[in-house]
Design a protein around this motif. Structure first.
Motif, PDB file in Angstrom:
ATOM      1  N   TYR A  90     -15.708 -21.410  28.731  1.00  0.00           N
ATOM      2  CA  TYR A  90     -15.691 -21.986  30.063  1.00  0.00           C
ATOM      3  C   TYR A  90     -17.009 -21.653  30.760  1.00  0.00           C
ATOM      4  O   TYR A  90     -17.605 -20.612  30.505  1.00  0.00           O
ATOM      5  N   ARG A  91     -17.404 -22.517  31.664  1.00  0.00           N
ATOM      6  CA  ARG A  91     -18.638 -22.283  32.423  1.00  0.00           C
ATOM      7  C   ARG A  91     -18.305 -22.256  33.913  1.00  0.00           C
ATOM      8  O   ARG A  91     -17.510 -23.068  34.393  1.00  0.00           O
ATOM      9  N   GLN A  92     -18.940 -21.335  34.615  1.00  0.00           N
ATOM     10  CA  GLN A  92     -18.772 -21.245  36.062  1.00  0.00           C
ATOM     11  C   GLN A  92     -20.156 -21.332  36.680  1.00  0.00           C
ATOM     12  O   GLN A  92     -20.920 -20.362  36.669  1.00  0.00           O
ATOM     13  N   LEU A  93     -20.479 -22.501  37.211  1.00  0.00           N
ATOM     14  CA  LEU A  93     -21.750 -22.675  37.907  1.00  0.00           C
ATOM     15  C   LEU A  93     -21.693 -21.965  39.244  1.00  0.00           C
ATOM     16  O   LEU A  93     -20.597 -21.750  39.793  1.00  0.00           O
ATOM     17  N   PRO A  94     -22.850 -21.587  39.789  1.00  0.00           N
ATOM     18  CA  PRO A  94     -22.864 -20.873  41.078  1.00  0.00           C
ATOM     19  C   PRO A  94     -22.083 -21.639  42.147  1.00  0.00           C
ATOM     20  O   PRO A  94     -22.274 -22.839  42.322  1.00  0.00           O
ATOM     21  N   GLU A  95     -21.214 -20.944  42.828  1.00  0.00           N
ATOM     22  CA  GLU A  95     -20.425 -21.499  43.930  1.00  0.00           C
ATOM     23  C   GLU A  95     -19.473 -22.603  43.472  1.00  0.00           C
ATOM     24  O   GLU A  95     -19.007 -23.392  44.291  1.00  0.00           O
ATOM     25  N   GLU A  96     -19.183 -22.668  42.198  1.00  0.00           N
ATOM     26  CA  GLU A  96     -18.235 -23.671  41.701  1.00  0.00           C
ATOM     27  C   GLU A  96     -17.115 -23.009  40.902  1.00  0.00           C
ATOM     28  O   GLU A  96     -17.183 -21.832  40.555  1.00  0.00           O
ATOM     29  N   GLY A  97     -16.091 -23.794  40.617  1.00  0.00           N
ATOM     30  CA  GLY A  97     -14.974 -23.285  39.838  1.00  0.00           C
ATOM     31  C   GLY A  97     -15.267 -23.299  38.347  1.00  0.00           C
ATOM     32  O   GLY A  97     -16.279 -23.829  37.890  1.00  0.00           O
ATOM     33  N   LEU A  98     -14.375 -22.722  37.592  1.00  0.00           N
ATOM     34  CA  LEU A  98     -14.487 -22.692  36.141  1.00  0.00           C
ATOM     35  C   LEU A  98     -14.243 -24.076  35.558  1.00  0.00           C
ATOM     36  O   LEU A  98     -13.370 -24.809  36.020  1.00  0.00           O
ATOM     37  N   LEU A 147     -21.954 -19.631  21.356  1.00  0.00           N
ATOM     38  CA  LEU A 147     -22.308 -20.786  22.182  1.00  0.00           C
ATOM     39  C   LEU A 147     -23.829 -20.808  22.253  1.00  0.00           C
ATOM     40  O   LEU A 147     -24.444 -19.828  22.674  1.00  0.00           O
ATOM     41  N   ARG A 148     -24.408 -21.901  21.830  1.00  0.00           N
ATOM     42  CA  ARG A 148     -25.859 -22.002  21.733  1.00  0.00           C
ATOM     43  C   ARG A 148     -26.350 -23.070  22.693  1.00  0.00           C
ATOM     44  O   ARG A 148     -25.832 -24.200  22.710  1.00  0.00           O
ATOM     45  N   ILE A 149     -27.351 -22.700  23.472  1.00  0.00           N
ATOM     46  CA  ILE A 149     -27.962 -23.658  24.397  1.00  0.00           C
ATOM     47  C   ILE A 149     -29.438 -23.742  24.044  1.00  0.00           C
ATOM     48  O   ILE A 149     -30.166 -22.743  24.145  1.00  0.00           O
ATOM     49  N   GLN A 150     -29.857 -24.897  23.608  1.00  0.00           N
ATOM     50  CA  GLN A 150     -31.271 -25.087  23.261  1.00  0.00           C
ATOM     51  C   GLN A 150     -32.045 -25.597  24.464  1.00  0.00           C
ATOM     52  O   GLN A 150     -31.503 -26.296  25.330  1.00  0.00           O
ATOM     53  N   GLN A 151     -33.317 -25.240  24.501  1.00  0.00           N
ATOM     54  CA  GLN A 151     -34.239 -25.739  25.539  1.00  0.00           C
ATOM     55  C   GLN A 151     -33.608 -25.634  26.927  1.00  0.00           C
ATOM     56  O   GLN A 151     -33.444 -26.633  27.633  1.00  0.00           O
ATOM     57  N   VAL A 152     -33.271 -24.413  27.304  1.00  0.00           N
ATOM     58  CA  VAL A 152     -32.547 -24.214  28.557  1.00  0.00           C
ATOM     59  C   VAL A 152     -33.339 -24.730  29.747  1.00  0.00           C
ATOM     60  O   VAL A 152     -34.575 -24.710  29.769  1.00  0.00           O
ATOM     61  N   VAL A 153     -32.561 -25.176  30.761  1.00  0.00           N
ATOM     62  CA  VAL A 153     -33.129 -25.613  32.037  1.00  0.00           C
ATOM     63  C   VAL A 153     -32.478 -24.796  33.140  1.00  0.00           C
ATOM     64  O   VAL A 153     -31.459 -24.129  32.916  1.00  0.00           O
ATOM     65  N   ARG A 154     -33.066 -24.846  34.343  1.00  0.00           N
ATOM     66  CA  ARG A 154     -32.559 -24.020  35.437  1.00  0.00           C
ATOM     67  C   ARG A 154     -31.087 -24.312  35.728  1.00  0.00           C
ATOM     68  O   ARG A 154     -30.315 -23.430  36.093  1.00  0.00           O
ATOM     69  N   GLY A 155     -30.686 -25.560  35.551  1.00  0.00           N
ATOM     70  CA  GLY A 155     -29.294 -25.948  35.815  1.00  0.00           C
ATOM     71  C   GLY A 155     -28.282 -25.327  34.866  1.00  0.00           C
ATOM     72  O   GLY A 155     -27.079 -25.427  35.102  1.00  0.00           O
ATOM     73  N   ASP A 156     -28.779 -24.702  33.786  1.00  0.00           N
ATOM     74  CA  ASP A 156     -27.867 -24.012  32.857  1.00  0.00           C
ATOM     75  C   ASP A 156     -27.493 -22.623  33.368  1.00  0.00           C
ATOM     76  O   ASP A 156     -26.602 -21.974  32.791  1.00  0.00           O
ATOM     77  N   SER A 157     -28.172 -22.151  34.407  1.00  0.00           N
ATOM     78  CA  SER A 157     -27.860 -20.829  34.967  1.00  0.00           C
ATOM     79  C   SER A 157     -26.420 -20.826  35.456  1.00  0.00           C
ATOM     80  O   SER A 157     -26.028 -21.645  36.298  1.00  0.00           O
TER      81      SER A 157
END
Lengths: 111, 117
Positions: free
Chosen positions: B35-43, B77-87
């Motif tokens: 699961y991913r939880q972006l800043p200020e967002e839900g899971l 879990l692998r994330i290639q070529q990360v971007v700021r939005g992956d934080s």
């Protein structure tokens, strides 16, 4: 509209107060979970419900399948209860135990 | 019985680098959820795996993200070529999900907090 809606988004209470957090969902479910996320970010599973009511210490969770609604109650609240409480459902239509989450309720209990 | 373990707990990457997040489920659990939880967002659900199988990856972004759960070792879990939005905070959960049992509690790991500079 989200499949899972929680209210309120934020809740501030005084120590000792009785607290209720509500969760409504729009899909058919096989189970509903209540989770607690601490300020440090860790997530703890509090309850899993498919019907009726469960109690653990000062926490009580109820679910009404017909009305698609669940409530989490905290009796005699304490500052250490301050956390984000998250409702999550397992839809009957999806595979495995994949969960869909509400946005969470930020609870602050003041001494 | 150790709980779900995730490492690293914190990961900092620069844009364009790769991020690898590991999850070791609880002993005896053969089902893993990311699961991913972006800043200020839900899971948000990302992917559901059993040993050597991806069961449901409908929540995974179509590009740059992949997940595996090999026969031996942790789920990755692998994330290639990360971007700021992956934080975000990335949580793993595991469950036993016995055959015929339609509901099981999921046990969550402590999460990996990814920061992309």
């Amino acid at each position: 509209k989200n499949e899972v809606e929680q209210s309120p988004q934020n809740l501030t209470a005084q120590e000792g107060e009785f607290i209720t957090i509500n969760c409504s969902y729009s899909v058919g479910i096989s189970a509903l979970h209540w989770l607690q996320q601490h300020p440090g970010g860790g997530i703890v599973s509090l309850f899993m419900l498919s019907s009726g009511k469960k109690k653990h210490g000062r926490l009580i969770a109820t679910i009404n399948i017909q009305e698609k609604h669940s409530s989490l109650h905290i009796t005699a609240s304490h500052p250490r209860d301050s956390a984000v409480y998250i409702c999550a459902v397992r839809s009957r239509e999806t595979s495995g135990s994949r969960l869909t989450f509400g946005e969470g309720t930020q609870l602050t209990v003041n001494p | 019985n150790a709980g779900v373990m995730q490492n690293p707990r914190h990961l900092v990457r620069r844009r364009g680098q790769e991020a690898r997040l590991r999850c070791s489920p609880m002993k005896g659990h053969s089902h893993v959820y990311w699961y991913r939880q972006l800043p200020e967002e839900g899971l948000k659900f990302m992917v559901y795996l059993q040993k050597e199988n991806i069961i449901d990856e409908s929540g995974m972004p179509k590009e740059r993200f992949s997940a595996e759960f090999p026969k031996e070792g942790p789920s990755i879990l692998r994330i290639q070529q990360v971007v700021r939005g992956d934080s975000a905070a990335y949580f793993c959960a595991s469950s036993p999900l016995y055959e015929g049992q339609s509901t099981d509690t999921q046990y969550f790991g402590p999460g990996t907090r990814l920061t992309v500079l």
